[in-house]
Write a protein that holds these residues in place. Structure first.
Motif, mmCIF file in Angstrom:
data_model
loop_
_atom_site.group_PDB
_atom_site.id
_atom_site.type_symbol
_atom_site.label_atom_id
_atom_site.label_comp_id
_atom_site.label_asym_id
_atom_site.label_seq_id
_atom_site.Cartn_x
_atom_site.Cartn_y
_atom_site.Cartn_z
ATOM 1 N N THR A 67 -5.345 -9.522 2.352
ATOM 2 C CA THR A 67 -6.555 -9.297 3.136
ATOM 3 C C THR A 67 -6.563 -7.916 3.773
ATOM 4 O O THR A 67 -7.614 -7.302 3.936
ATOM 5 C CB THR A 67 -6.684 -10.356 4.245
ATOM 6 N N VAL A 68 -5.397 -7.400 4.116
ATOM 7 C CA VAL A 68 -5.311 -6.055 4.687
ATOM 8 C C VAL A 68 -5.455 -5.009 3.594
ATOM 9 O O VAL A 68 -6.121 -3.980 3.774
ATOM 10 C CB VAL A 68 -3.967 -5.872 5.423
ATOM 11 N N VAL A 88 -8.395 -1.751 4.726
ATOM 12 C CA VAL A 88 -8.142 -0.353 5.055
ATOM 13 C C VAL A 88 -7.404 0.382 3.944
ATOM 14 O O VAL A 88 -7.494 1.614 3.841
ATOM 15 C CB VAL A 88 -7.325 -0.273 6.372
ATOM 16 N N MET A 89 -6.682 -0.311 3.081
ATOM 17 C CA MET A 89 -5.809 0.349 2.113
ATOM 18 C C MET A 89 -6.532 1.226 1.088
ATOM 19 O O MET A 89 -6.061 2.329 0.789
ATOM 20 C CB MET A 89 -4.942 -0.691 1.408
ATOM 21 N N PRO A 90 -7.670 0.810 0.503
ATOM 22 C CA PRO A 90 -8.328 1.698 -0.472
ATOM 23 C C PRO A 90 -8.667 3.068 0.095
ATOM 24 O O PRO A 90 -8.394 4.095 -0.536
ATOM 25 C CB PRO A 90 -9.591 0.909 -0.861
ATOM 26 N N ASP A 91 -9.271 3.122 1.285
ATOM 27 C CA ASP A 91 -9.606 4.415 1.892
ATOM 28 C C ASP A 91 -8.349 5.216 2.197
ATOM 29 O O ASP A 91 -8.325 6.447 2.043
ATOM 30 C CB ASP A 91 -10.409 4.206 3.180
ATOM 31 N N GLU A 107 0.251 8.245 9.171
ATOM 32 C CA GLU A 107 -0.710 8.976 10.011
ATOM 33 C C GLU A 107 -2.140 8.765 9.511
ATOM 34 O O GLU A 107 -3.077 8.664 10.308
ATOM 35 C CB GLU A 107 -0.364 10.465 10.017
ATOM 36 N N ILE A 108 -2.314 8.670 8.203
ATOM 37 C CA ILE A 108 -3.642 8.361 7.645
ATOM 38 C C ILE A 108 -4.091 6.976 8.096
ATOM 39 O O ILE A 108 -5.258 6.769 8.469
ATOM 40 C CB ILE A 108 -3.612 8.456 6.110
ATOM 41 N N ARG A 126 -12.235 -7.147 7.905
ATOM 42 C CA ARG A 126 -12.160 -5.990 7.010
ATOM 43 C C ARG A 126 -12.085 -6.391 5.546
ATOM 44 O O ARG A 126 -12.493 -5.626 4.671
ATOM 45 C CB ARG A 126 -10.962 -5.115 7.374
ATOM 46 N N ALA A 127 -11.576 -7.567 5.260
ATOM 47 C CA ALA A 127 -11.495 -8.012 3.869
ATOM 48 C C ALA A 127 -12.887 -8.201 3.270
ATOM 49 O O ALA A 127 -13.081 -8.047 2.064
ATOM 50 C CB ALA A 127 -10.700 -9.310 3.781
#
Length: 316
Positions: free
Chosen positions: A104-105, A109-112, A294-295, A250-251
């Motif tokens: 779900t995480v 946020v992971m793709p961006d 940091e991203i 966010r998912a």
């Protein structure tokens, strides 16, 4: 002990810790399983403590084993570096980042984060592993991952790990735009139970929060609900049927923003999940991992779900 401890003991222990199975560890080291068992027994005799619990479901480190693992990893990494130095004629391999993320995480946020990372580090490789929190934390402790983007676990599972809070993510109940519930003047949680639910599997953090939310309203998640950690499967079921998808916000962000799903107008206060970066407490973080972290921090401060300051943002 210093005079009796050998590299074969450490190599064997690391293989067992990373494979979590004596048979697979033996295959990895091109040894027989009895040889692995004997070497492991020698190490435990030297330590004066059981380091690995053997059972039908594989091998699991004891607290003493997890403590020893933190130092064994340094030895293993130093050995790898020494081997690479001896074969200096070989072309160096490209730097790669090994990260883990909850499904779900990862879909939130992971793709961006990966897109931004590749813009600034185009020659760095990235290997992303998804799975349950327990599996990812085990892989992190075994040195297979640089860090995990996940959630806090119980104290026993966090031994040797630190957690840096990034954001608190609320749950939403997402449905297709033509869902009958949206035709009602006021949606009740009881009415939601007239339709199939899509929820996370039991023992996962999203499911625990979902159960707690229903419990607070004197209700419970029906046993006939669809349980899955697959975001792609859950979102398609919700878009193609009258099922209600209970998920971290966010998912479902892209579907909610694009209008293919709609969040039911139900108050979800108290159903928030803290998400953060989990690392090994001992050892150093690679420069690549620091750059990616940091991203993630930058994205966590942006919409959706702006980061809010909380006491104890870093927990060891």
């Amino acid at each position: 002990m210093e005079n009796r401890l050998r590299l074969r003991h450490i190599t064997c222990f690391l293989a067992v810790a990373q494979e979590r199975n004596l048979g697979r560890a033996a295959e990895r080291l091109h040894l027989s399983q009895p040889a692995i068992s004997k070497t492991l027994a020698e190490l435990e005799a030297l330590a004066g403590a059981q380091l690995v619990e053997r059972g039908r479901h594989g091998a699991r480190l004891t607290p003493a084993g997890e403590h020893f693992l933190r130092y064994a990893l340094d030895v293993g990494q130093a050995l790898d570096s020494a081997g690479a130095a001896l074969s200096g004629s070989a072309m160096p391999s490209a730097a790669a980042l090994e990260i883990g993320a909850l499904p779900t995480v990862a879909s939130g946020v992971m793709p961006d984060a990966l897109i931004r990372f590749k813009e600034v580090r185009p020659h760095a490789g990235v290997r992303l592993r998804t799975g349950t929190n327990a599996l990812l934390l085990s892989a992190l402790k075994a040195g297979e991952l640089d860090f995990v983007l996940g959630r806090m676990a119980e104290p026993s599972a966090m031994q040797g790990l630190s957690f840096e809070f990034l954001y608190a993510e609320p749950l939403v109940m997402a449905v297709r735009p033509s869902h009958p519930l949206l035709e009602q003047s006021a949606v009740s949680l009881t009415a939601v139970l007239d339709y199939p639910l899509i929820v996370a599997p039991q023992t996962t953090v999203p499911r625990l929060n979902t159960d707690a939310y229903f419990d607070a309203h004197a209700l419970r998640v029906p046993p006939e609900s669809i349980e899955t950690l697959s975001v792609s499967v859950a979102r398609l079921i919700a878009r193609r049927s009258n099922a209600v998808w209970v998920t971290p916000a966010r998912a479902a962000h892209d579907d909610l923003q694009g209008g293919s799903l709609v969040a039911l107008p139900l108050p979800m206060a108290g159903a928030e999940e803290p998400v953060g970066i989990v690392r090994r407490s001992a050892g150093t973080t690679s420069e690549l991992a620091q750059a990616f972290a940091e991203i993630l921090r930058t994205l966590a401060r942006s919409e959706p779900g702006k980061r809010r300051k909380r006491p104890g943002d870093r927990v060891s």
